[in-house]
Scaffold this active site. Structure first.
Site, PDB file in Angstrom:
ATOM      1  N   GLN A  97       0.940  -1.114   0.068  1.00  0.00           N
ATOM      2  CA  GLN A  97       0.013  -0.016   0.049  1.00  0.00           C
ATOM      3  C   GLN A  97       0.823   1.160   0.126  1.00  0.00           C
ATOM      4  O   GLN A  97       0.319   2.223  -0.334  1.00  0.00           O
ATOM      5  CB  GLN A  97      -0.800  -0.054   1.245  1.00  0.00           C
ATOM      6  CG  GLN A  97      -1.941  -1.038   1.198  1.00  0.00           C
ATOM      7  CD  GLN A  97      -2.858  -0.948   2.338  1.00  0.00           C
ATOM      8  OE1 GLN A  97      -2.723  -1.476   3.343  1.00  0.00           O
ATOM      9  NE2 GLN A  97      -3.914  -0.164   2.138  1.00  0.00           N
ATOM     10  N   CYS A 103     -10.426   0.310   3.332  1.00  0.00           N
ATOM     11  CA  CYS A 103      -9.455   0.110   3.388  1.00  0.00           C
ATOM     12  C   CYS A 103      -8.587   1.654   2.748  1.00  0.00           C
ATOM     13  O   CYS A 103      -9.476   2.328   2.045  1.00  0.00           O
ATOM     14  CB  CYS A 103      -9.184  -1.114   2.120  1.00  0.00           C
ATOM     15  SG  CYS A 103      -7.291  -1.260   1.439  1.00  0.00           S
ATOM     16  N   LEU A 104      -7.390   1.758   3.363  1.00  0.00           N
ATOM     17  CA  LEU A 104      -6.875   3.151   2.998  1.00  0.00           C
ATOM     18  C   LEU A 104      -6.485   3.402   1.360  1.00  0.00           C
ATOM     19  O   LEU A 104      -6.508   4.470   0.997  1.00  0.00           O
ATOM     20  CB  LEU A 104      -5.679   3.161   3.837  1.00  0.00           C
ATOM     21  CG  LEU A 104      -5.859   3.259   5.396  1.00  0.00           C
ATOM     22  CD1 LEU A 104      -4.253   3.463   6.208  1.00  0.00           C
ATOM     23  CD2 LEU A 104      -6.586   4.261   5.787  1.00  0.00           C
ATOM     24  N   HIS A 134      -7.234  -9.469   5.853  1.00  0.00           N
ATOM     25  CA  HIS A 134      -7.397  -8.211   4.953  1.00  0.00           C
ATOM     26  C   HIS A 134      -6.082  -7.868   4.530  1.00  0.00           C
ATOM     27  O   HIS A 134      -5.824  -7.727   3.302  1.00  0.00           O
ATOM     28  CB  HIS A 134      -8.069  -7.097   5.849  1.00  0.00           C
ATOM     29  CG  HIS A 134      -7.944  -5.945   5.224  1.00  0.00           C
ATOM     30  ND1 HIS A 134      -9.317  -5.395   4.556  1.00  0.00           N
ATOM     31  CD2 HIS A 134      -7.148  -5.162   4.422  1.00  0.00           C
ATOM     32  CE1 HIS A 134      -9.025  -4.348   3.680  1.00  0.00           C
ATOM     33  NE2 HIS A 134      -7.883  -3.917   3.672  1.00  0.00           N
ATOM     34  N   GLU A 135      -5.061  -7.789   5.430  1.00  0.00           N
ATOM     35  CA  GLU A 135      -3.768  -7.319   5.135  1.00  0.00           C
ATOM     36  C   GLU A 135      -2.756  -8.357   4.453  1.00  0.00           C
ATOM     37  O   GLU A 135      -2.091  -7.968   3.474  1.00  0.00           O
ATOM     38  CB  GLU A 135      -2.929  -6.916   6.390  1.00  0.00           C
ATOM     39  CG  GLU A 135      -3.574  -5.748   7.162  1.00  0.00           C
ATOM     40  CD  GLU A 135      -3.930  -4.433   6.378  1.00  0.00           C
ATOM     41  OE1 GLU A 135      -3.182  -4.206   5.533  1.00  0.00           O
ATOM     42  OE2 GLU A 135      -4.998  -3.888   6.758  1.00  0.00           O
TER      43      GLU A 135
HETATM   44 ZN    ZN Z   1      -6.501  -2.802   2.638  1.00  0.00          ZN
END
Ligand code: ZN
Length: 189
Positions: free
Chosen positions: A50, A100-101, A142-143
């Site tokens: 990310q 999510c960012l 998620h990560e």
């Molecule tokens: Zn995420």
């Protein structure tokens, strides 16, 4: 240092990230910067892809919920996951509202198992193999998805994704404002 976050549509989010070893340059600094970046954006987890780094590194930080007092603890519980691996999915699948960012402005219920058994190295390179439950299990799944080039919207039904298409296109074309810094995608013309 706070890193800019990349959004849906950036190719790094779709790559399978590479494992790292102890010689990875300035790893302590990178981990500290990832926590700073995550908290600066009010996130509970951040995966290295990310911030446009295709390596298998995740930071997680959330205030644990206490059922007895029906409130969140003052101190964040933090976990650094280096080269994490999901060994087993445990328990029933359940829905939980995720965001999510890298996918700002979209929050959707995602079906995942309640528990998961994970093996990882922490920031001191100590090996863990633990059964995770609750919030930790949810965020870890998620990560770790990010390390496989997946985002949470991939788990939605085709119908739901169609309904979100415009919003997702807005993210891909840098048309979403965030209070944290994002690295704009190169848009095709
Ligand atoms: Zn995420």
């Amino acid at each position: 240092m706070i890193y800019p976050i990349i959004g849906l549509g950036h190719p790094t989010l779709r790559k399978v990230a590479q494992p790292i070893d102890k010689d990875y340059p300035e790893l302590d600094k990178l981990i500290a910067d990832m926590y700073e970046t995550m908290y600066g954006a009010d996130g509970v987890g951040l995966a290295a892809p990310q911030i446009d780094l295709s390596i298998r590194l995740v930071v997680i930080g959330f205030r644990p919920y206490d059922e007895k007092t029906d409130s969140y603890g003052p101190e964040a519980e933090e976990h650094t996951l280096i080269n994490p691996e999901i060994l087993e999915y445990i328990g029933e699948k359940e829905y939980f509202n995720e965001g999510c960012l890298s996918v700002p402005d979209i929050h959707e219920d995602v079906l995942r198992t309640e528990g998961v058994r994970v093996r990882w190295y922490d920031e001191k390179w100590e090996l863990h193999e633990e059964e995770l439950h609750g919030m930790f299990a949810r965020v870890a799944q998620h990560e770790i998805d990010h390390l496989e080039g997946k985002v949470f919207t991939d788990h939605l039904s085709p119908l739901r994704r169609t309904m979100l298409k415009r919003k997702m296109n807005d993210v891909m074309n840098n048309r979403v404002r965030t209070y944290y810094r994002m690295k704009p995608n190169k848009t095709k013309r």
